[in-house]
Design an enzyme around this catalytic site. Structure first.
Site, mmCIF file in Angstrom:
data_model
loop_
_atom_site.group_PDB
_atom_site.id
_atom_site.type_symbol
_atom_site.label_atom_id
_atom_site.label_comp_id
_atom_site.label_asym_id
_atom_site.label_seq_id
_atom_site.Cartn_x
_atom_site.Cartn_y
_atom_site.Cartn_z
ATOM 1 N NE ARG A 127 -13.947 13.106 5.619
ATOM 2 C CZ ARG A 127 -13.340 12.048 5.113
ATOM 3 N NH1 ARG A 127 -13.836 11.439 4.082
ATOM 4 N NH2 ARG A 127 -12.233 11.594 5.651
ATOM 5 N NE ARG A 168 -8.477 4.396 2.491
ATOM 6 C CZ ARG A 168 -8.626 5.647 2.896
ATOM 7 N NH1 ARG A 168 -9.717 6.300 2.621
ATOM 8 N NH2 ARG A 168 -7.672 6.232 3.589
ATOM 9 N N PRO A 169 -8.268 -2.149 3.378
ATOM 10 C CG PRO A 169 -7.045 -4.042 2.766
ATOM 11 C CD PRO A 169 -7.671 -2.790 2.213
ATOM 12 C CE LYS A 172 -7.837 14.974 5.126
ATOM 13 N NZ LYS A 172 -7.800 13.516 5.336
ATOM 14 C CG ASN A 173 -4.117 13.125 5.636
ATOM 15 O OD1 ASN A 173 -5.219 13.208 6.197
ATOM 16 N ND2 ASN A 173 -3.990 12.792 4.362
ATOM 17 C CG ASP A 207 -4.312 12.141 -0.536
ATOM 18 O OD1 ASP A 207 -5.066 11.225 -0.899
ATOM 19 O OD2 ASP A 207 -3.822 12.204 0.610
ATOM 20 C CB CYS A 209 -13.368 3.378 1.656
ATOM 21 S SG CYS A 209 -12.569 4.924 1.296
ATOM 22 C CG ASP A 260 -4.011 -6.370 5.555
ATOM 23 O OD1 ASP A 260 -4.488 -5.317 5.075
ATOM 24 O OD2 ASP A 260 -3.052 -6.957 5.045
HETATM 25 N N1 EPU Z 1 -3.552 -1.074 2.705
HETATM 26 C C1 EPU Z 1 -3.738 -2.422 2.921
HETATM 27 N N2 EPU Z 1 -3.674 -2.869 4.220
HETATM 28 C C2 EPU Z 1 -3.456 -2.038 5.277
HETATM 29 C C3 EPU Z 1 -3.256 -0.668 5.038
HETATM 30 C C4 EPU Z 1 -3.323 -0.206 3.730
HETATM 31 O O1 EPU Z 1 -3.940 -3.189 1.994
HETATM 32 O O2 EPU Z 1 -3.420 -2.510 6.416
HETATM 33 C C5 EPU Z 1 -3.592 -0.555 1.310
HETATM 34 C C6 EPU Z 1 -4.709 0.444 1.092
HETATM 35 O O3 EPU Z 1 -5.929 -0.209 0.811
HETATM 36 C C7 EPU Z 1 -4.180 1.259 -0.056
HETATM 37 C C8 EPU Z 1 -2.667 1.308 0.240
HETATM 38 O O4 EPU Z 1 -2.418 0.215 1.091
HETATM 39 O O5 EPU Z 1 -4.418 0.593 -1.265
HETATM 40 C C9 EPU Z 1 -2.154 2.567 0.892
HETATM 41 O O6 EPU Z 1 -3.003 2.941 1.940
HETATM 42 P P1 EPU Z 1 -2.525 3.725 3.244
HETATM 43 O O7 EPU Z 1 -2.680 2.835 4.420
HETATM 44 O O8 EPU Z 1 -1.196 4.347 3.013
HETATM 45 O O9 EPU Z 1 -3.632 4.857 3.327
HETATM 46 P P2 EPU Z 1 -4.194 5.465 4.653
HETATM 47 O O10 EPU Z 1 -3.130 5.469 5.681
HETATM 48 O O11 EPU Z 1 -5.493 4.825 4.992
HETATM 49 C C10 EPU Z 1 -3.477 7.932 4.209
HETATM 50 C C11 EPU Z 1 -4.164 9.252 4.086
HETATM 51 C C12 EPU Z 1 -4.957 9.267 2.784
HETATM 52 C C13 EPU Z 1 -3.986 9.064 1.622
HETATM 53 C C14 EPU Z 1 -3.216 7.750 1.829
HETATM 54 C C15 EPU Z 1 -2.140 7.501 0.788
HETATM 55 C C16 EPU Z 1 -4.515 9.861 6.386
HETATM 56 C C17 EPU Z 1 -5.454 10.112 7.492
HETATM 57 N N3 EPU Z 1 -5.042 9.439 5.220
HETATM 58 O O12 EPU Z 1 -4.509 6.945 4.213
HETATM 59 O O13 EPU Z 1 -5.538 10.560 2.675
HETATM 60 O O14 EPU Z 1 -4.666 9.004 0.404
HETATM 61 O O15 EPU Z 1 -2.580 7.749 3.123
HETATM 62 O O16 EPU Z 1 -1.223 8.538 0.759
HETATM 63 O O17 EPU Z 1 -3.315 10.072 6.530
HETATM 64 C C18 EPU Z 1 -7.099 12.160 1.954
HETATM 65 O O18 EPU Z 1 -6.563 12.987 2.708
HETATM 66 O O19 EPU Z 1 -7.944 12.504 1.066
HETATM 67 C C19 EPU Z 1 -6.761 10.749 2.048
HETATM 68 C C20 EPU Z 1 -7.525 9.778 1.551
#
Ligand code: EPU
Length: 421
Positions: free
Chosen positions: A401, A123-124, A22-23, A309, A118, A126
């Site tokens: 999902r 999950r910002p 998926k990801n 995950d 969320c 930024d």
């Molecule tokens: N974060 C920030 N600022 C940002 C981006 C992230 O503070 O701009 C923080 C997040 O709040 C979190 C951490 O950094 O605390 C890591 O978040 P990340 O951005 O890596 O997560 P994501 O990209 O939103 C993806 C997967 C998630 C998985 C995470 C961590 C996809 C579509 N989603 O999310 O998958 O948990 O990486 O590995 O790739 C799932 O499949 O169930 C799922 C939630």
């Protein structure tokens, strides 16, 4: 709303085909926005989330066609009619943010709803925004939407970006935006997840020049245009982890095929620590468990560390393990929603800050529980498989999902699960 009713107590046995990731599929589908030509994808999982991404793209004018059993998808973003990702779709799938980088790079503008709250943490986004600004985008928030533009007639420009933390979709968004920028972009502190590597491989097939994906320093040399390509999505390591934990928890014996064992090291180590016998080939994994699992402590971390995950699934296994496990969640601040539901089944778990202490009990007993997010739902399915009696899981749209026909596939391995309305 659909529910799952699980009759507990059956061992899982047999062979199971793992679906595409998926990801990896979600960012790669968004990458179709980067070219006028057709992107043909194989092994796309049939999930609510990939359907949402298809709907989002077709709302922008991308021609989307699925064929065969639905795992092959053709995407063609010839002319875009809209550059907007509406709140109604973004609120159901945060990964919608992945269209921001490609739209900005190709069309020079984008209007993407901010995702809002969320179930697993704040999950910002930024870091996505900071990186895009470094690439020359002008950004502001208007009525809940990120409005992004680059200067008229100019491409984004390469930049040196150091993200404050490791972000998977942040790395992917910036990597996609940088493929069409002028000059070289370096992303430091990049996510090393296999899904990032798969996206880079697809982008390179489309004519991009990306190196270093899989390390924490990715270098992208911008090109003027990308072209069509054909790409096969990698196997889903989180789906694999989920099924393997279910096998270990039920004392089963299952071989996963079309798996990618090289992406599962941290998970397989923990299964061995729990007492499972693990055998591997290039694209298969067999897990056998013939005893009560031993408790396994773990800490989640960015790849190649233990995946957040798969945390909820291991927590469920620990509920019936011999001993006490310490589970630390270091990626998301609120990813223990499943704990209160597992307690309803008789699990003994205490939470202190980012850590859950799980004291294994001999037996869980079935009850009605509520799914709160995708991986929490998977942990409740595992708990239902091992509990005595019937467990009913409500709100299983979360499960749909991210898992293809999960109950049918588990039933083929000997589980007894019904979907009821
Ligand atoms: N974060 C920030 N600022 C940002 C981006 C992230 O503070 O701009 C923080 C997040 O709040 C979190 C951490 O950094 O605390 C890591 O978040 P990340 O951005 O890596 O997560 P994501 O990209 O939103 C993806 C997967 C998630 C998985 C995470 C961590 C996809 C579509 N989603 O999310 O998958 O948990 O990486 O590995 O790739 C799932 O499949 O169930 C799922 C939630």
């Amino acid at each position: 709303m659909d529910k799952l009713r699980i009759r507990g107590g059956n061992r899982l046995q047999g062979t199971l085909q793992v679906a595409g990731a998926k990801n990896a599929a979600l960012p790669i589908m968004a990458a179709a926005l980067l070219t006028h030509d057709e992107l043909q994808l194989e092994n796309v999982p049939r999930l609510a989330d990939t359907a949402t991404m298809a709907r989002l793209l077709s709302g922008m004018g991308v021609a989307v066609e699925r064929d065969g059993q639905g795992q092959r998808i053709h995407l063609r973003a010839k002319d875009l009619a809209s550059v907007e990702a509406p709140y109604q779709l973004v609120k159901t799938m945060r990964a919608s943010i992945l269209v921001l980088g490609p739209l900005l790079a190709r069309q020079g503008e984008a209007r993407v709803s901010l995702p809002g709250g969320c179930a697993i943490g704040s999950r910002p986004v930024d870091q996505h925004l900071k990186g895009l600004q470094a690439l020359g985008a002008d950004l502001h928030i208007d009525q809940g939407y990120i409005v992004a533009r680059r200067s008229a007639g100019r491409r984004l420009r390469g930049a040196h970006i150091v993200t404050d933390l490791v972000t998977v979709t942040g790395t992917e968004n910036l990597m996609m935006a940088a493929t069409l920028a002028e000059g070289e972009t370096v992303i430091e502190n990049a996510a090393r997840e296999p899904e990032v590597v798969d996206l880079a491989a697809c982008l390179n097939r489309m004519g991009a020049r990306v190196r270093g994906a899989g390390s924490d320093r990715i270098v992208i040399e911008g090109v003027e245009r990308l072209h069509g390509a054909s790409h096969r999505i990698i196997s889903d390591r989180i789906e694999s982890a989920t099924f393997l934990v279910a096998v270990a928890a039920t004392g089963g014996d299952v071989t996963l095929v079309s798996a990618a064992p090289e992406t599962l090291d941290a998970v397989l180590d923990k299964l061995r620590e729990a007492g499972a016998d693990v055998q591997l080939g290039t694209d298969w994994v067999r897990v056998r468990m013939d005893r009560r699992p031993r408790a396994v402590s773990l800490r989640t971390a960015p790849y190649p560390g233990f995946p957040t995950d798969a945390q909820a699934q291991f927590l469920a296994l620990n509920c019936i393990a011999d001993g006490v496990a310490r589970i630390s969640e270091n990626i998301f601040e609120n990813r223990f929603m499943h704990v209160l539901e597992l307690q309803r089944l008789g699990a003994q778990i205490d939470i202190e800050g980012h850590t859950a202490m799980v004291r294994g009990v001999e037996q869980l007993s079935g009850a009605t529980v509520m799914a709160t997010d995708l991986r929490a739902s998977a942990s409740l399915v595992i708990a239902g498989l091992i509990a005595q009696g019937d467990t009913t899981i409500e709100r299983i749209y979360h499960l749909d999902r991210g898992y293809e026909a999960m109950e049918q596939r588990l039933n083929a391995l000997g589980a007894q699960i019904d979907r009821v309305r």
